[in-house]
Motif scaffolding. Structure first.
Motif, PDB file in Angstrom:
ATOM      1  N   ILE A 219       1.019  -1.148  -0.215  1.00 60.50           N
ATOM      2  CA  ILE A 219       0.302   0.076   0.087  1.00 60.50           C
ATOM      3  C   ILE A 219       1.163   1.148   0.258  1.00 60.50           C
ATOM      4  N   ALA A 220       0.644   2.269  -0.619  1.00 56.72           N
ATOM      5  CA  ALA A 220       1.030   3.642  -0.873  1.00 56.72           C
ATOM      6  C   ALA A 220      -0.190   4.571  -1.199  1.00 56.72           C
ATOM      7  N   GLU A 221       0.473   6.305  -0.455  1.00 57.56           N
ATOM      8  CA  GLU A 221      -0.203   7.023  -1.181  1.00 57.56           C
ATOM      9  C   GLU A 221       0.589   8.233  -2.242  1.00 57.56           C
ATOM     10  N   ASP A 222      -0.262   8.522  -2.912  1.00 59.19           N
ATOM     11  CA  ASP A 222       0.807   9.765  -3.938  1.00 59.19           C
ATOM     12  C   ASP A 222       0.245  10.972  -3.382  1.00 59.19           C
ATOM     13  N   LYS A 223       0.848  12.069  -4.106  1.00 60.39           N
ATOM     14  CA  LYS A 223       0.548  13.280  -3.708  1.00 60.39           C
ATOM     15  C   LYS A 223      -0.750  13.911  -4.356  1.00 60.39           C
ATOM     16  N   GLU A 224      -1.061  13.231  -4.711  1.00 59.42           N
ATOM     17  CA  GLU A 224      -3.214  13.527  -4.619  1.00 59.42           C
ATOM     18  C   GLU A 224      -3.999  13.337  -3.650  1.00 59.42           C
ATOM     19  N   GLY A 225      -2.975  12.128  -3.080  1.00 58.18           N
ATOM     20  CA  GLY A 225      -3.656  11.177  -1.357  1.00 58.18           C
ATOM     21  C   GLY A 225      -4.674   9.811  -2.273  1.00 58.18           C
ATOM     22  N   ASN A 226      -3.939  10.329  -3.570  1.00 56.18           N
ATOM     23  CA  ASN A 226      -4.728   8.956  -3.939  1.00 56.18           C
ATOM     24  C   ASN A 226      -3.713   7.557  -3.220  1.00 56.18           C
ATOM     25  N   ILE A 227      -4.516   6.261  -3.083  1.00 54.93           N
ATOM     26  CA  ILE A 227      -4.600   5.079  -2.460  1.00 54.93           C
ATOM     27  C   ILE A 227      -3.839   4.217  -3.606  1.00 54.93           C
ATOM     28  N   TRP A 228      -2.468   3.255  -3.068  1.00 49.56           N
ATOM     29  CA  TRP A 228      -2.695   2.151  -3.933  1.00 49.56           C
ATOM     30  C   TRP A 228      -1.973   0.927  -3.989  1.00 49.56           C
ATOM     31  N   ILE A 229      -3.225   0.090  -4.607  1.00 44.92           N
ATOM     32  CA  ILE A 229      -2.926  -1.592  -3.615  1.00 44.92           C
ATOM     33  C   ILE A 229      -2.437  -2.555  -4.391  1.00 44.92           C
ATOM     34  N   GLY A 230      -1.455  -2.790  -4.014  1.00 47.71           N
ATOM     35  CA  GLY A 230      -0.386  -4.142  -4.689  1.00 47.71           C
ATOM     36  C   GLY A 230      -1.140  -5.247  -4.394  1.00 47.71           C
ATOM     37  N   THR A 231      -1.337  -6.524  -5.024  1.00 45.28           N
ATOM     38  CA  THR A 231      -2.538  -7.366  -4.873  1.00 45.28           C
ATOM     39  C   THR A 231      -1.986  -8.662  -5.686  1.00 45.28           C
ATOM     40  N   ARG A 232      -2.013  -9.132  -4.666  1.00 49.04           N
ATOM     41  CA  ARG A 232      -1.235 -11.223  -5.428  1.00 49.04           C
ATOM     42  C   ARG A 232      -2.801 -12.520  -5.977  1.00 49.04           C
ATOM     43  N   VAL A 233      -2.069 -13.004  -7.134  1.00 50.81           N
ATOM     44  CA  VAL A 233      -3.198 -13.823  -7.601  1.00 50.81           C
ATOM     45  C   VAL A 233      -3.486 -15.014  -6.968  1.00 50.81           C
ATOM     46  N   ALA A 234      -4.021 -15.053  -5.735  1.00 47.61           N
ATOM     47  CA  ALA A 234      -4.220 -16.212  -4.510  1.00 47.61           C
ATOM     48  C   ALA A 234      -4.263 -17.403  -5.726  1.00 47.61           C
ATOM     49  N   GLU A 235      -5.283 -17.726  -6.330  1.00 43.26           N
ATOM     50  CA  GLU A 235      -5.290 -18.896  -7.027  1.00 43.26           C
ATOM     51  C   GLU A 235      -4.064 -19.444  -8.080  1.00 43.26           C
ATOM     52  N   LYS A 236      -2.738 -18.726  -7.320  1.00 40.27           N
ATOM     53  CA  LYS A 236      -1.492 -19.685  -7.637  1.00 40.27           C
ATOM     54  C   LYS A 236      -1.173 -19.680  -6.627  1.00 40.27           C
ATOM     55  N   ASP A 237      -2.018 -20.047  -5.258  1.00 39.57           N
ATOM     56  CA  ASP A 237      -1.792 -21.087  -4.154  1.00 39.57           C
ATOM     57  C   ASP A 237      -2.387 -22.586  -4.214  1.00 39.57           C
ATOM     58  N   ASN A 238      -3.134 -22.282  -5.338  1.00 38.82           N
ATOM     59  CA  ASN A 238      -3.792 -23.924  -5.942  1.00 38.82           C
ATOM     60  C   ASN A 238      -2.616 -24.974  -6.170  1.00 38.82           C
ATOM     61  N   ALA A 239      -2.460 -26.159  -5.376  1.00 41.38           N
ATOM     62  CA  ALA A 239      -1.990 -26.907  -6.331  1.00 41.38           C
ATOM     63  C   ALA A 239      -1.893 -27.744  -7.495  1.00 41.38           C
ATOM     64  N   ASP A 240      -3.283 -27.993  -8.779  1.00 38.95           N
ATOM     65  CA  ASP A 240      -3.306 -27.565  -9.577  1.00 38.95           C
ATOM     66  C   ASP A 240      -3.050 -26.742 -10.950  1.00 38.95           C
ATOM     67  N   THR A 241      -1.966 -26.923 -10.950  1.00 38.46           N
ATOM     68  CA  THR A 241      -1.013 -25.906 -11.889  1.00 38.46           C
ATOM     69  C   THR A 241      -2.164 -25.160 -12.984  1.00 38.46           C
ATOM     70  N   ASP A 242      -3.441 -25.882 -13.772  1.00 32.69           N
ATOM     71  CA  ASP A 242      -4.219 -25.408 -14.520  1.00 32.69           C
ATOM     72  C   ASP A 242      -5.229 -24.204 -13.811  1.00 32.69           C
ATOM     73  N   LYS A 243      -4.942 -24.591 -12.687  1.00 34.38           N
ATOM     74  CA  LYS A 243      -6.260 -23.274 -12.286  1.00 34.38           C
ATOM     75  C   LYS A 243      -5.778 -22.464 -11.103  1.00 34.38           C
ATOM     76  N   ARG A 244      -4.530 -22.243 -11.400  1.00 32.29           N
ATOM     77  CA  ARG A 244      -3.277 -20.963 -11.453  1.00 32.29           C
ATOM     78  C   ARG A 244      -3.583 -19.678 -11.529  1.00 32.29           C
ATOM     79  N   ILE A 245      -4.745 -19.253 -12.083  1.00 30.75           N
ATOM     80  CA  ILE A 245      -4.857 -17.915 -12.621  1.00 30.75           C
ATOM     81  C   ILE A 245      -6.231 -17.491 -12.588  1.00 30.75           C
ATOM     82  N   GLY A 246      -5.744 -15.577 -12.282  1.00 32.67           N
ATOM     83  CA  GLY A 246      -7.390 -15.394 -11.475  1.00 32.67           C
ATOM     84  C   GLY A 246      -7.129 -13.758 -11.317  1.00 32.67           C
ATOM     85  N   GLU A 247      -7.591 -12.943 -10.771  1.00 32.18           N
ATOM     86  CA  GLU A 247      -7.732 -11.221 -10.413  1.00 32.18           C
ATOM     87  C   GLU A 247      -6.336 -11.053  -9.379  1.00 32.18           C
ATOM     88  N   GLY A 248      -5.549 -10.192 -10.065  1.00 29.64           N
ATOM     89  CA  GLY A 248      -4.794  -9.945  -9.181  1.00 29.64           C
ATOM     90  C   GLY A 248      -3.730  -8.675  -9.982  1.00 29.64           C
TER      91      GLY A 248
END
Length: 347
Positions: A219-248
């Motif tokens: 998480i970071a804040e810019d000079k205008e006060g916008n909040i920037w948030i970086g996330t990860r693809v939780a589906e990459k934790d899946n043991a099935d390699t075919d299901k490691r696609i998701g939002e992030g």
């Protein structure tokens, strides 16, 4: 679950699957002229008030460069662990290290260590922050607590209702802590999004509010006060390699709505582990496959980095330092990425 936890502990706030780790290792630079990497994983980059540079590693302790020579502080010197995840400085000039076995205060000569037996909520430290009011926040894999120099006080954060699957091993992992210009404290959480604390109550931001993933990493804040948030693809934790696609990826919150960046390579449907405000009103953003981006004048400028970036620092000379999986790098005036080993180059 245990396999995932061990992987996360190995690379901390970086990639959470072994495939990405293998890629990082393959891309590690070859050692030359008896030089070695500052650390296999350089997860922290910090400059103190005296101008010294500090680099936290996961296996070699903390490296200090004073402008002339590079030295290491380890358990042999008094640190409780050689896993150094955070470095901050208090008003008195003491350095505080977050480690894999608690926190450590360094006055320049001696270490004073604190662990769970002293009241710390967990010994596995993920974040340290001293806010504008002097409050000392400690983020761990077991929640967050405040420290007044003597006693620890746990701060229970409510769990928002989440529709996505929660990893029980990381549900109390505080991935990042940031203070915004209004004095609110933001907590990143692995599975429960971001939580804003005004000193009395919490407001939660999850996929329901517009985040592309509930697995927040930075998480970071810019000079205008916008909040920037970086996330990860939780589906990459899946043991099935075919299901490691998701939002992030990257999110921008203008205090009203979230904006995503699907048109920027590596910042959508991917992992953004680190966002850094360099105090020159520029943001530095990591990606797992497209190097790093500098966001300046409303534009993304890309810099090629051969491996994942875990920490950023813009020092007093204007040099950009990158702590990476595979070593330490810097970006020169021409935008070239240079690997810095134990032999430099430092200038």
């Amino acid at each position: 679950m245990k396999i995932l936890l061990l992987t996360l502990l190995t690379i901390l706030s970086v990639s959470c699957n072994s495939q990405e780790k293998k890629i990082a290792e393959i891309k590690n630079p070859t050692e030359k002229n008896n030089a070695s990497q500052i650390g296999q994983y350089v997860v922290e980059t910090f400059q103190d008030s005296k101008g010294n540079l500090w680099f936290g590693t996961l296996e070699k302790g903390v490296a200090k460069y004073d402008g002339n020579k590079l030295t290491y502080l380890t358990t042999k010197n008094g640190l409780p662990s050689n896993r150094i995840t955070n470095v901050i400085e208090d008003k008195a000039g003491n350095l505080w290290f977050g480690t894999g076995t608690g926190i450590s205060k360094f006055d320049g000569k001696t270490f004073t260590n604190f662990s769970k037996k002293d009241g710390l909520c967990s010994d596995m430290i993920s974040n340290l922050l001293i806010d504008s009011k002097g409050n000392f926040w400690i983020g761990t894999w077991g929640g967050v607590c405040k420290f007044d120099g003597t006693q620890f006080e746990n701060l229970p954060i409510p769990y928002p209702k989440i529709e996505t699957k929660i990893n029980q091993d990381t549900k109390d992992w505080i991935t990042t802590i940031r203070e915004d210009k209004e004095g609110n404290i933001w907590f990143g959480r692995d599975g429960y999004g971001a939580s804003k604390f005004n000193g009395n109550s919490f407001v939660h931001f999850t996929t329901k509010e517009g985040l592309n993933s509930n697995n927040v990493q930075s998480i970071a804040e810019d000079k205008e006060g916008n909040i920037w948030i970086g996330t990860r693809v939780a589906e990459k934790d899946n043991a099935d390699t075919d299901k490691r696609i998701g939002e992030g990826g990257l999110n921008k919150f203008d205090r009203n709505k979230f904006v995503h960046f699907s048109e920027i390579n590596g910042l959508s449907k991917s992992d953004v582990f680190t966002i850094h405000n360099d105090k020159s009103n520029d943001l530095w953003i990591s990606s797992t496959s497209n190097g790093v981006y500098k966001y300046t004048n409303n534009e993304f400028v890309n810099y090629k980095v051969p491996t994942s970036t875990m920490s950023f620092l813009k020092d007093k000379k204007g040099i950009i330092w990158l702590g990476c999986a595979g070593g330490l790098y810097k970006i020169d005036k021409d935008g070239k990425t240079i690997n810095v080993t134990t032999n430099g180059p430092w200038e």
